[in-house]
Write an enzyme that holds these catalytic residues in place. Structure first.
Site, PDB file in Angstrom:
ATOM      1  N   ARG A  27       0.826  -1.205   0.000  1.00  0.00           N
ATOM      2  CA  ARG A  27       0.000   0.000   0.000  1.00  0.00           C
ATOM      3  C   ARG A  27       0.861   1.256   0.000  1.00  0.00           C
ATOM      4  NH1 ARG A  27      -5.888  -1.836   1.363  1.00  0.00           N
ATOM      5  NH2 ARG A  27      -5.806  -1.737   3.612  1.00  0.00           N
ATOM      6  N   GLU A  45      -1.804  -7.585  -6.723  1.00  0.00           N
ATOM      7  CA  GLU A  45      -3.130  -7.909  -7.239  1.00  0.00           C
ATOM      8  C   GLU A  45      -3.199  -9.319  -7.822  1.00  0.00           C
ATOM      9  OE1 GLU A  45      -5.927  -6.673  -6.805  1.00  0.00           O
ATOM     10  OE2 GLU A  45      -5.332  -4.818  -5.834  1.00  0.00           O
ATOM     11  N   GLN A  50      -8.302 -14.579  -5.571  1.00  0.00           N
ATOM     12  CA  GLN A  50      -8.843 -15.740  -4.839  1.00  0.00           C
ATOM     13  C   GLN A  50      -7.993 -16.123  -3.629  1.00  0.00           C
ATOM     14  OE1 GLN A  50     -11.928 -17.812  -6.171  1.00  0.00           O
ATOM     15  NE2 GLN A  50     -11.975 -15.583  -6.236  1.00  0.00           N
ATOM     16  N   GLY A  89      -0.731 -21.528  -4.483  1.00  0.00           N
ATOM     17  CA  GLY A  89      -1.829 -22.044  -5.292  1.00  0.00           C
ATOM     18  C   GLY A  89      -2.044 -21.290  -6.596  1.00  0.00           C
ATOM     19  N   TYR A  90      -2.869 -21.856  -7.444  1.00  0.00           N
ATOM     20  CA  TYR A  90      -3.162 -21.279  -8.763  1.00  0.00           C
ATOM     21  C   TYR A  90      -1.875 -20.823  -9.434  1.00  0.00           C
ATOM     22  CZ  TYR A  90      -8.178 -21.327  -7.755  1.00  0.00           C
ATOM     23  OH  TYR A  90      -9.467 -21.701  -7.480  1.00  0.00           O
ATOM     24  N   TYR A 125     -11.348  -7.412 -13.379  1.00  0.00           N
ATOM     25  CA  TYR A 125     -11.112  -6.937 -12.017  1.00  0.00           C
ATOM     26  C   TYR A 125      -9.686  -6.413 -11.851  1.00  0.00           C
ATOM     27  CZ  TYR A 125      -9.315  -6.728  -7.436  1.00  0.00           C
ATOM     28  OH  TYR A 125      -8.640  -6.258  -6.353  1.00  0.00           O
ATOM     29  N   ASP A 143     -14.525  -7.014  -7.403  1.00  0.00           N
ATOM     30  CA  ASP A 143     -14.170  -8.355  -6.938  1.00  0.00           C
ATOM     31  C   ASP A 143     -15.330  -8.869  -6.080  1.00  0.00           C
ATOM     32  OD1 ASP A 143     -13.965  -6.746  -4.723  1.00  0.00           O
ATOM     33  OD2 ASP A 143     -12.372  -7.938  -3.837  1.00  0.00           O
ATOM     34  N   CYS A 201     -22.825  -5.344  10.874  1.00  0.00           N
ATOM     35  CA  CYS A 201     -23.394  -4.049  10.524  1.00  0.00           C
ATOM     36  C   CYS A 201     -23.178  -2.990  11.609  1.00  0.00           C
ATOM     37  CB  CYS A 201     -24.888  -4.198  10.221  1.00  0.00           C
ATOM     38  SG  CYS A 201     -25.220  -5.306   8.827  1.00  0.00           S
ATOM     39  N   CYS A 204     -20.328  -0.790  10.812  1.00  0.00           N
ATOM     40  CA  CYS A 204     -20.218  -0.387   9.401  1.00  0.00           C
ATOM     41  C   CYS A 204     -20.461   1.102   9.211  1.00  0.00           C
ATOM     42  CB  CYS A 204     -21.210  -1.175   8.551  1.00  0.00           C
ATOM     43  SG  CYS A 204     -21.084  -0.788   6.790  1.00  0.00           S
ATOM     44  N   CYS A 210     -27.467   1.721   4.030  1.00  0.00           N
ATOM     45  CA  CYS A 210     -27.548   0.394   3.411  1.00  0.00           C
ATOM     46  C   CYS A 210     -29.004  -0.043   3.242  1.00  0.00           C
ATOM     47  CB  CYS A 210     -26.789  -0.622   4.262  1.00  0.00           C
ATOM     48  SG  CYS A 210     -26.767  -2.270   3.544  1.00  0.00           S
TER      49      CYS A 210
END
Length: 378
Positions: A27, A45, A50, A89-90, A125, A143, A201, A204, A210
């Site tokens: 970041r 990213e 996933q 993974g992936y 995305y 996403d 909530c 939030c 909402c």
DNA sequence: AACACGTGGCA
DNA sequence: TTGCCAAGTGT
């Protein structure tokens, strides 16, 4: 669609994110400037596809230390990139990321959504997420988090993925108003920490705005997705030593665990039981450590490990004898890492099924077919 | 349009 | 324990 103004509705997200955002190594400190290192944004990213933030962080640090920029990554070997990706993974993501780095090293970093979308491994995305966070382009990145947040705020009861186009149009003005990088991350952060599937909530910043909460339907938005079927399999996975070498299968180009080394394996026969004849009659010393269940995205494998030592001989087709000293450096998935760590573990005596599996592997019986049962004894 | 593609966290 | 789901993409 008559959606409420997103710039107004989502306004509380900006100060909420500025004060409560989690620290992440990729970041930027300044949320209002272009990111100082677009490559770092890209790496993060791709790793985050996933995959949860906490899982990614140590992989990201190691990756950036070894491949600090596109040129270093483009010059790496396949084993090297898979070694740093091993366990995440992936694995196709690692190969796509390297191909993207090569394109960036050659042509420069794309600074448009279309240019980013043309890089391998970047879909709608990821291209939007990189554009917003690296270059402050007002491109909505949808996403799973963003779809869930948007669907709840708007009380969209259908699958929000069917309304991606409308949701992007809805979100874009809010990105421009509150800062593309800030709002992109704020929406996802909210979805990951507050507007989770079982929403919290009370904490939030959007609770007053909402629509789903106003109607008390937030728990069933978005609707659950149908899952693809998981196939079941049972395999023998064999660590076979001879002399100072291990018998291994080199990486394949496609399919499950492509790019990774694996131990040879063969489908387990379900109908063989009872004590083995002394395996030493075949020139084999072997034991069977405790097994486990290996879970993949679309496959569950009962793994029955075998550790064996055999007389020297030529490697069966598709397998290689690899010097012991090189074993630790080979990229492997979790299943094969686990047996690598257990090659010195104790085990039970070899079973009939285990002996047949060893013979099948050593005789070069095709070992890569999940459904193939071990051949009958002769 | 489904399906393939890994692994781990969490209720 | 089992199932759901995660900063999705490619085919």
């Amino acid at each position: 669609m008559p959606f409420a103004d997103a710039a107004v509705l989502l306004a509380p997200l900006a100060p909420w994110f500025d004060s409560l955002r989690r620290p992440m190594p990729w970041r930027a400190a300044d949320l209002d400037a272009p990111h100082p290192d677009p490559y770092a944004v890209l790496v993060s990213e791709i790793m985050l596809q996933q995959t949860q933030v906490a899982t990614v962080i140590p992989y990201f640090r190691r990756w950036m230390e070894r491949f600090p920029g596109p040129a270093a990554l483009a010059a790496a070997t396949e084993d090297e990139i898979h070694g740093l990706w091993a366990g995440l993974g992936y694995y196709r993501r690692a190969r796509n990321l390297q191909a993207a780095a090569a394109a960036i090293a050659a042509d420069g970093f794309p600074r448009t959504l279309e240019g980013l979308l043309a890089l391998p491994g970047l879909g709608p995305y990821t291209a939007a997420a990189v554009a917003a966070q690296a270059f402050q382009l007002p491109t909505p990145a949808l996403d799973g988090n963003a779809f869930r947040v948007a669907a709840r705020v708007l009380a969209l009861e259908e699958d929000p993925r069917r309304h991606a186009g409308a949701l992007r149009e809805w979100l874009a003005p809010a990105l421009a108003a509150h800062g593309p990088s800030r709002l992109t991350q704020a929406v996802m952060e909210l979805g990951a920490t507050v507007c989770v599937p079982a929403p919290r909530c009370a904490s939030c910043p959007l609770q007053g705005a909402c629509a789903a909460r106003a109607r008390g339907i937030q728990h069933r938005i978005p609707p659950a997705q149908p899952r693809t079927k998981v196939t079941e399999a049972e395999i023998h996975l064999a660590a076979i030593a001879s002399g100072g070498a291990w018998l291994l299968r080199p990486p394949g180009a496609k399919g499950l665990l492509a790019g990774l080394w694996s131990w040879p394996w063969t489908g387990a026969a379900a109908d063989t039981q009872g004590a083995a004849e002394p395996a030493s009659a075949y020139g084999i010393e072997a034991r069977e450590p405790a097994g486990w269940t290996q879970v993949y995205s679309h496959r569950r494998e009962a793994v029955r490990p075998i550790v064996a030592r055999v007389e020297p001989g030529a490697a069966p087709p598709g397998l290689e004898w690899v010097p012991e000293a090189r074993l630790a450096s080979l990229p492997m998935g979790r299943r094969d890492q686990r047996l690598r760590e257990a090659v010195d573990a104790p085990g039970e005596p070899l079973t009939v099924a285990g002996l047949e599996a060893l013979q099948a592997i050593l005789q070069g019986v095709k070992a890569s077919s999940p459904a193939a049962p071990a051949p009958g004894r002769s």
